[in-house]
Design a protein around this motif. Structure first.
Motif, short mmCIF file in Angstrom:
data_model
loop_
_atom_site.label_atom_id
_atom_site.label_comp_id
_atom_site.label_asym_id
_atom_site.label_seq_id
_atom_site.Cartn_x
_atom_site.Cartn_y
_atom_site.Cartn_z
N ALA A 39 1.03 -1.16 -0.02
CA ALA A 39 0.21 -0.20 0.05
C ALA A 39 0.75 1.14 -0.06
O ALA A 39 2.18 1.16 0.53
CB ALA A 39 -0.87 -0.02 1.05
N GLN A 40 0.33 2.24 -0.46
CA GLN A 40 1.01 3.64 -0.33
C GLN A 40 0.43 4.53 0.67
O GLN A 40 -0.85 4.60 0.70
CB GLN A 40 0.96 4.36 -1.74
CG GLN A 40 1.78 3.53 -2.93
CD GLN A 40 1.76 4.24 -4.04
OE1 GLN A 40 1.07 5.31 -4.34
NE2 GLN A 40 2.63 3.98 -5.01
N GLY A 41 1.22 5.27 1.39
CA GLY A 41 0.86 6.29 2.30
C GLY A 41 1.94 6.84 3.09
O GLY A 41 3.11 6.34 2.91
N ARG A 42 1.66 7.62 3.92
CA ARG A 42 2.71 8.37 4.63
C ARG A 42 2.51 7.77 6.11
O ARG A 42 3.53 7.91 6.89
CB ARG A 42 2.35 9.89 4.70
CG ARG A 42 3.56 10.83 5.46
CD ARG A 42 2.99 12.20 5.08
NE ARG A 42 4.08 12.81 6.21
CZ ARG A 42 3.96 14.09 6.38
NH1 ARG A 42 2.91 14.97 6.25
NH2 ARG A 42 4.89 14.66 7.13
N PHE A 43 1.32 7.28 6.62
CA PHE A 43 1.36 6.83 7.93
C PHE A 43 0.94 5.30 8.16
O PHE A 43 0.31 4.76 7.08
CB PHE A 43 0.15 7.76 8.73
CG PHE A 43 0.43 8.99 8.96
CD1 PHE A 43 1.27 9.49 9.81
CD2 PHE A 43 0.22 9.95 8.01
CE1 PHE A 43 1.44 10.79 10.03
CE2 PHE A 43 0.56 11.41 8.00
CZ PHE A 43 1.27 11.69 8.86
N VAL A 44 1.54 4.63 9.02
CA VAL A 44 1.04 3.24 9.00
C VAL A 44 0.43 3.15 10.55
O VAL A 44 0.92 3.76 11.67
CB VAL A 44 2.34 2.42 9.21
CG1 VAL A 44 2.03 0.98 9.45
CG2 VAL A 44 3.02 2.67 7.83
N SER A 45 -0.55 2.27 10.66
CA SER A 45 -1.31 2.24 12.09
C SER A 45 -1.29 0.77 12.13
O SER A 45 -1.38 -0.16 11.48
CB SER A 45 -2.84 2.77 11.91
OG SER A 45 -3.61 2.15 10.93
N PHE A 46 -1.45 0.28 13.50
CA PHE A 46 -1.89 -0.78 14.14
C PHE A 46 -2.96 -1.10 14.93
O PHE A 46 -3.17 -0.02 15.87
CB PHE A 46 -0.49 -1.08 15.12
CG PHE A 46 -0.52 -2.48 15.89
CD1 PHE A 46 -0.12 -3.69 15.11
CD2 PHE A 46 -1.00 -2.39 17.08
CE1 PHE A 46 -0.14 -4.85 16.13
CE2 PHE A 46 -1.33 -3.68 17.82
CZ PHE A 46 -0.52 -4.69 17.28
N LYS A 47 -3.60 -1.90 14.72
CA LYS A 47 -5.28 -1.79 15.26
C LYS A 47 -5.42 -3.44 16.02
O LYS A 47 -4.93 -4.45 15.03
CB LYS A 47 -6.37 -1.46 14.64
CG LYS A 47 -6.33 0.00 14.20
CD LYS A 47 -7.72 -0.03 13.68
CE LYS A 47 -7.92 1.59 13.10
NZ LYS A 47 -9.40 1.89 12.34
N ARG A 48 -5.64 -3.24 17.18
CA ARG A 48 -5.95 -4.87 17.75
C ARG A 48 -7.56 -5.10 17.71
O ARG A 48 -8.19 -4.23 17.91
CB ARG A 48 -5.43 -4.58 19.26
CG ARG A 48 -5.85 -6.13 19.99
CD ARG A 48 -5.34 -5.85 21.57
NE ARG A 48 -6.17 -6.71 22.41
CZ ARG A 48 -7.26 -6.55 23.17
NH1 ARG A 48 -7.56 -5.39 22.81
NH2 ARG A 48 -7.69 -7.55 23.63
N ARG A 49 -7.76 -6.14 17.37
CA ARG A 49 -9.17 -6.66 17.24
C ARG A 49 -9.55 -7.78 18.05
O ARG A 49 -8.73 -8.41 18.81
CB ARG A 49 -9.23 -7.32 15.80
CG ARG A 49 -8.75 -6.50 14.64
CD ARG A 49 -9.74 -5.38 14.32
NE ARG A 49 -9.33 -4.35 13.38
CZ ARG A 49 -10.06 -4.27 12.06
NH1 ARG A 49 -11.18 -4.63 11.84
NH2 ARG A 49 -9.17 -3.42 11.39
#
Length: 70
Positions: A39-49
């Motif tokens: 993927a392309q972007g400036r920010f990376v996020s981590f989400k717990r499910r």
């Protein structure tokens, strides 16, 4: 720890990030997980499910390999 996802976005607002990788299994203490995310972007996020318990998440190495976005 329960399942988690990795998202990528163009802003710091994690609610707008597009999910690019998902780990559907439980992660045992000391276990390593490697996910590929194209993927392309400036920010990376981590989400717990899932789950209601709070777990410590220690990210020892987080490598982002990519090209500058023009």
């Amino acid at each position: 720890m329960q399942q988690f996802s990795i998202g990528v976005g163009t802003t710091a607002d994690v609610n707008t990030h597009q999910q690019c990788a998902y780990w559907p299994y439980e992660v045992a203490l000391g276990q390593s997980v490697t996910l590929d995310c194209e993927a392309q972007g400036r920010f990376v996020s981590f989400k717990r499910r899932g789950g209601n318990e709070i777990h410590l998440v220690a990210i020892c190495e987080f490598v982002v390999i990519g090209h500058p976005v023009k």
